[in-house]
Write an enzyme that holds these catalytic residues in place. Structure first.
Site, PDB file in Angstrom:
ATOM      1  N   SER A 240       1.138  -1.221   0.035  1.00  0.00           N
ATOM      2  CA  SER A 240       0.025   0.093  -0.446  1.00  0.00           C
ATOM      3  C   SER A 240       0.742   1.507  -0.202  1.00  0.00           C
ATOM      4  O   SER A 240       2.127   0.865   0.463  1.00  0.00           O
ATOM      5  CB  SER A 240      -1.140   0.248   0.992  1.00  0.00           C
ATOM      6  OG  SER A 240       0.249   0.122   2.343  1.00  0.00           O
ATOM      7  N   LYS A 241      -0.170   2.167   0.323  1.00  0.00           N
ATOM      8  CA  LYS A 241       1.273   3.496   0.158  1.00  0.00           C
ATOM      9  C   LYS A 241       1.799   3.688   1.641  1.00  0.00           C
ATOM     10  O   LYS A 241       2.993   4.446   1.032  1.00  0.00           O
ATOM     11  CB  LYS A 241       0.385   4.998  -0.269  1.00  0.00           C
ATOM     12  CG  LYS A 241       0.365   5.500  -2.038  1.00  0.00           C
ATOM     13  CD  LYS A 241      -0.798   6.405  -1.397  1.00  0.00           C
ATOM     14  CE  LYS A 241      -0.630   7.457  -3.273  1.00  0.00           C
ATOM     15  NZ  LYS A 241      -1.344   8.266  -3.036  1.00  0.00           N
TER      16      LYS A 241
END
Length: 469
Positions: A240-241
């Site tokens: 994820s980011k």
RNA sequence: GUCCCCAUCGUCUAGAGGCCUAGGACGCUGCCCUUUCACGGCAACAACGCGGGUUCGAAUCCCGCUGGGGACGCCA
């Protein structure tokens, strides 16, 4: 038969790190086989595709050192061709109109889930006459998928993968508005572009079965598939980011070198015996699909940093300086020729101690600006430290400029330390503290030499004069 | 829920039935080098998820379990 591969990102955001690796694998495979690496921008989602994202992809690939052959294909521009193929499938009875409403489909899915059945469209319009169509309704076009048997693909990474056709439903190939969908477009484009090997993330593995059926329906030659595992975050969860799924430009801004990232990404999922440091030339020579692992890998910044440090040390000082400049300028510094010269000459000592360009810039700061003392440096300069500083200032000011070299300065300091019965470190740490503002730096003698007698003494004197009680 | 894929040190991995007392790299720890910190060198720690088979012999083959991931869109 020569190899033609493609990298086919959708421009809906930045160039994700996982995509970058897919691009790298494709590129290496093409270059290894002296084939072609094609680029296709999958921009058929008009709502989400942006011009900026397309640019980010080009820039990202260029930065990583990945080039491509021929003009990139924009999938959206090929829409007419995709529709044509859909019409052809319709004409040969391999597709049919379906008048289901989204609500009906939703209902079907809910019911399937409740019953523990696979979630799929039940083909209710497959054999119905279009005469029964609700008036005025715009149908979608669905592919007539085989309802019995299995579909088998021979994946170059995953091996033989079977799935029961019962799991696969009649996918939509043309939307109600007449535009083609992804699973049709990819097949048409890959076929028309003459792609021989499709190397992509294994999130596409299940799509492959459907695509396979379209190839068969059209009587097209089926390319080789290679589905490479995805990259996970440090915690094993989907990237994820928060932990690494940044755009490739973020890695550039964090001060990673493209060769380091390339080397790191290459070793994530691919190996060549015990080799860790692999040049691009070697990578092209050695790369194959046989040694791509089947299990997903976690992204590890620590290892990337290690590799990055290696490539920083390897880099020529001039080249490194050029890369460093923008990072220095981010600190709102203007670098005059004198500053650049100091940085260049200080590079040998600096580059040994940095894992990223950001770190390198931080550590190089003292060469081009009078540093503020950090906590540790202040601690060194206690009463005793200040006395030693004054002592050394005296000795250094009487040291002839003509003999002001690293080696001579070291010998000189050693002699003084011996005479005063002091450890060299004790004598030298106050100098380091004032000269660099830190307790950690390249060799003090190297710094004295590079800064020169004049600049060095001025820094010492300035500190001393502002600290006379 | 259904289907598919995966499973060796903390992490990336080597390993294609005997070469495995499971190798390398990163990290961690200790030591050496040393003006600090790095670099470099040396050493230490550390893994075949579990249970069944097959075989003279399994990390390697088969089955199950467990755990992880992915896909099930009129997104790509």
């Amino acid at each position: 038969m020569s190899v033609i591969v493609r990298f086919a990102p959708s421009p809906t955001g930045y160039l994700h790190i996982g995509s970058a690796r897919t691009a790298l694998f494709n590129w290496l495979y093409a270059r290894h086989h002296q084939g072609k690496m094609l680029l296709r921008i999958e921009d058929t989602d008009r709502a989400r595709s942006t011009r900026e994202a397309v640019d980010a992809i080009y820039k990202g690939l260029e930065w990583l050192g990945i080039d491509w052959d021929e003009t990139p294909v924009h999938q959206f521009e090929r829409m007419q061709r995709h529709v044509e193929v859909a019409q052809e499938l319709l004409a040969i009875g391999m597709a049919y109109p379906c008048y289901c409403t989204p609500e009906e489909l939703d209902e079907m899915r809910k019911e399937a889930r409740a019953k523990g059945q696979p979630i799929r469209y039940d083909s209710r319009w497959r054999d119905r006459s279009p005469d029964e169509a609700p008036p005025g309704a715009q149908p979608v076009i669905r592919f007539k998928a085989p309802q019995k048997g299995n579909t088998v693909i021979h994946d170059l990474v995953q091996g033989e993968v079977h799935v029961s056709n019962y799991q696969l439903d009649d996918m939509i190939i043309l939307r109600a508005d007449g535009t083609p969908t992804y699973n049709l477009s990819v097949v048409v484009d890959d076929h028309d572009m003459g792609i021989t090997h499709i190397i992509r993330g294994d999130d596409h593995l299940t799509n492959t079965f459907r695509q396979f059926q379209v190839y068969q329906a059209m009587g097209w030659k089926i390319p080789h598939f290679a589905h490479i595992p995805l990259i996970h975050g440090q915690d094993g969860a989907k990237l994820s980011k928060r932990h690494g799924a940044l755009g490739i430009e973020a890695y550039r801004d964090m001060g990673y070198l493209p060769e380091a990232l390339r080397n790191y990404l290459l070793r994530l999922g691919w190996s060549h015996g015990n080799h860790e440091i692999i040049s691009t030339k070697e990578a092209i020579e050695w790369f194959d699909l046989d040694h791509v692992g089947k299990s997903p890998a976690r992204f590890d910044f620590i290892k990337l940093a290690n590799l990055n440090g290696h490539y920083i040390r390897e880099m020529k000082n001039d080249d490194l300086l050029n890369l460093l400049i923008p990072f220095m300028e981010k600190k709102r510094l203007t670098l005059n020729p004198e500053a650049l010269d100091l940085l260049k000459r200080g590079m040998n000592g600096l580059k040994q101690r940095a894992k990223t360009l950001v770190e390198l810039a931080d550590n190089a700061l003292f060469y081009v600006t009078i540093p503020n003392l950090d906590e540790g440096a202040q601690k060194i300069l206690d009463i005793e430290g200040l006395e030693l500083l004054k002592l050394m200032e005296g000795y250094l000011s009487s040291f002839p400029e003509t003999r002001w070299t690293e080696k001579n300065l070291e010998d000189y300091a050693r002699k003084i330390a011996e005479e005063k019965n002091l450890k060299l470190g004790k004598l030298v740490q106050p100098l380091r503290a004032v000269l660099t503002g830190k307790t950690v730096s390249p060799s003090v003698f190297e710094i004295l030499h590079i800064l020169g007698k004049d600049k060095s003494l001025k820094r010492l004197q300035k500190y001393i004069s502002s600290n006379i009680n």
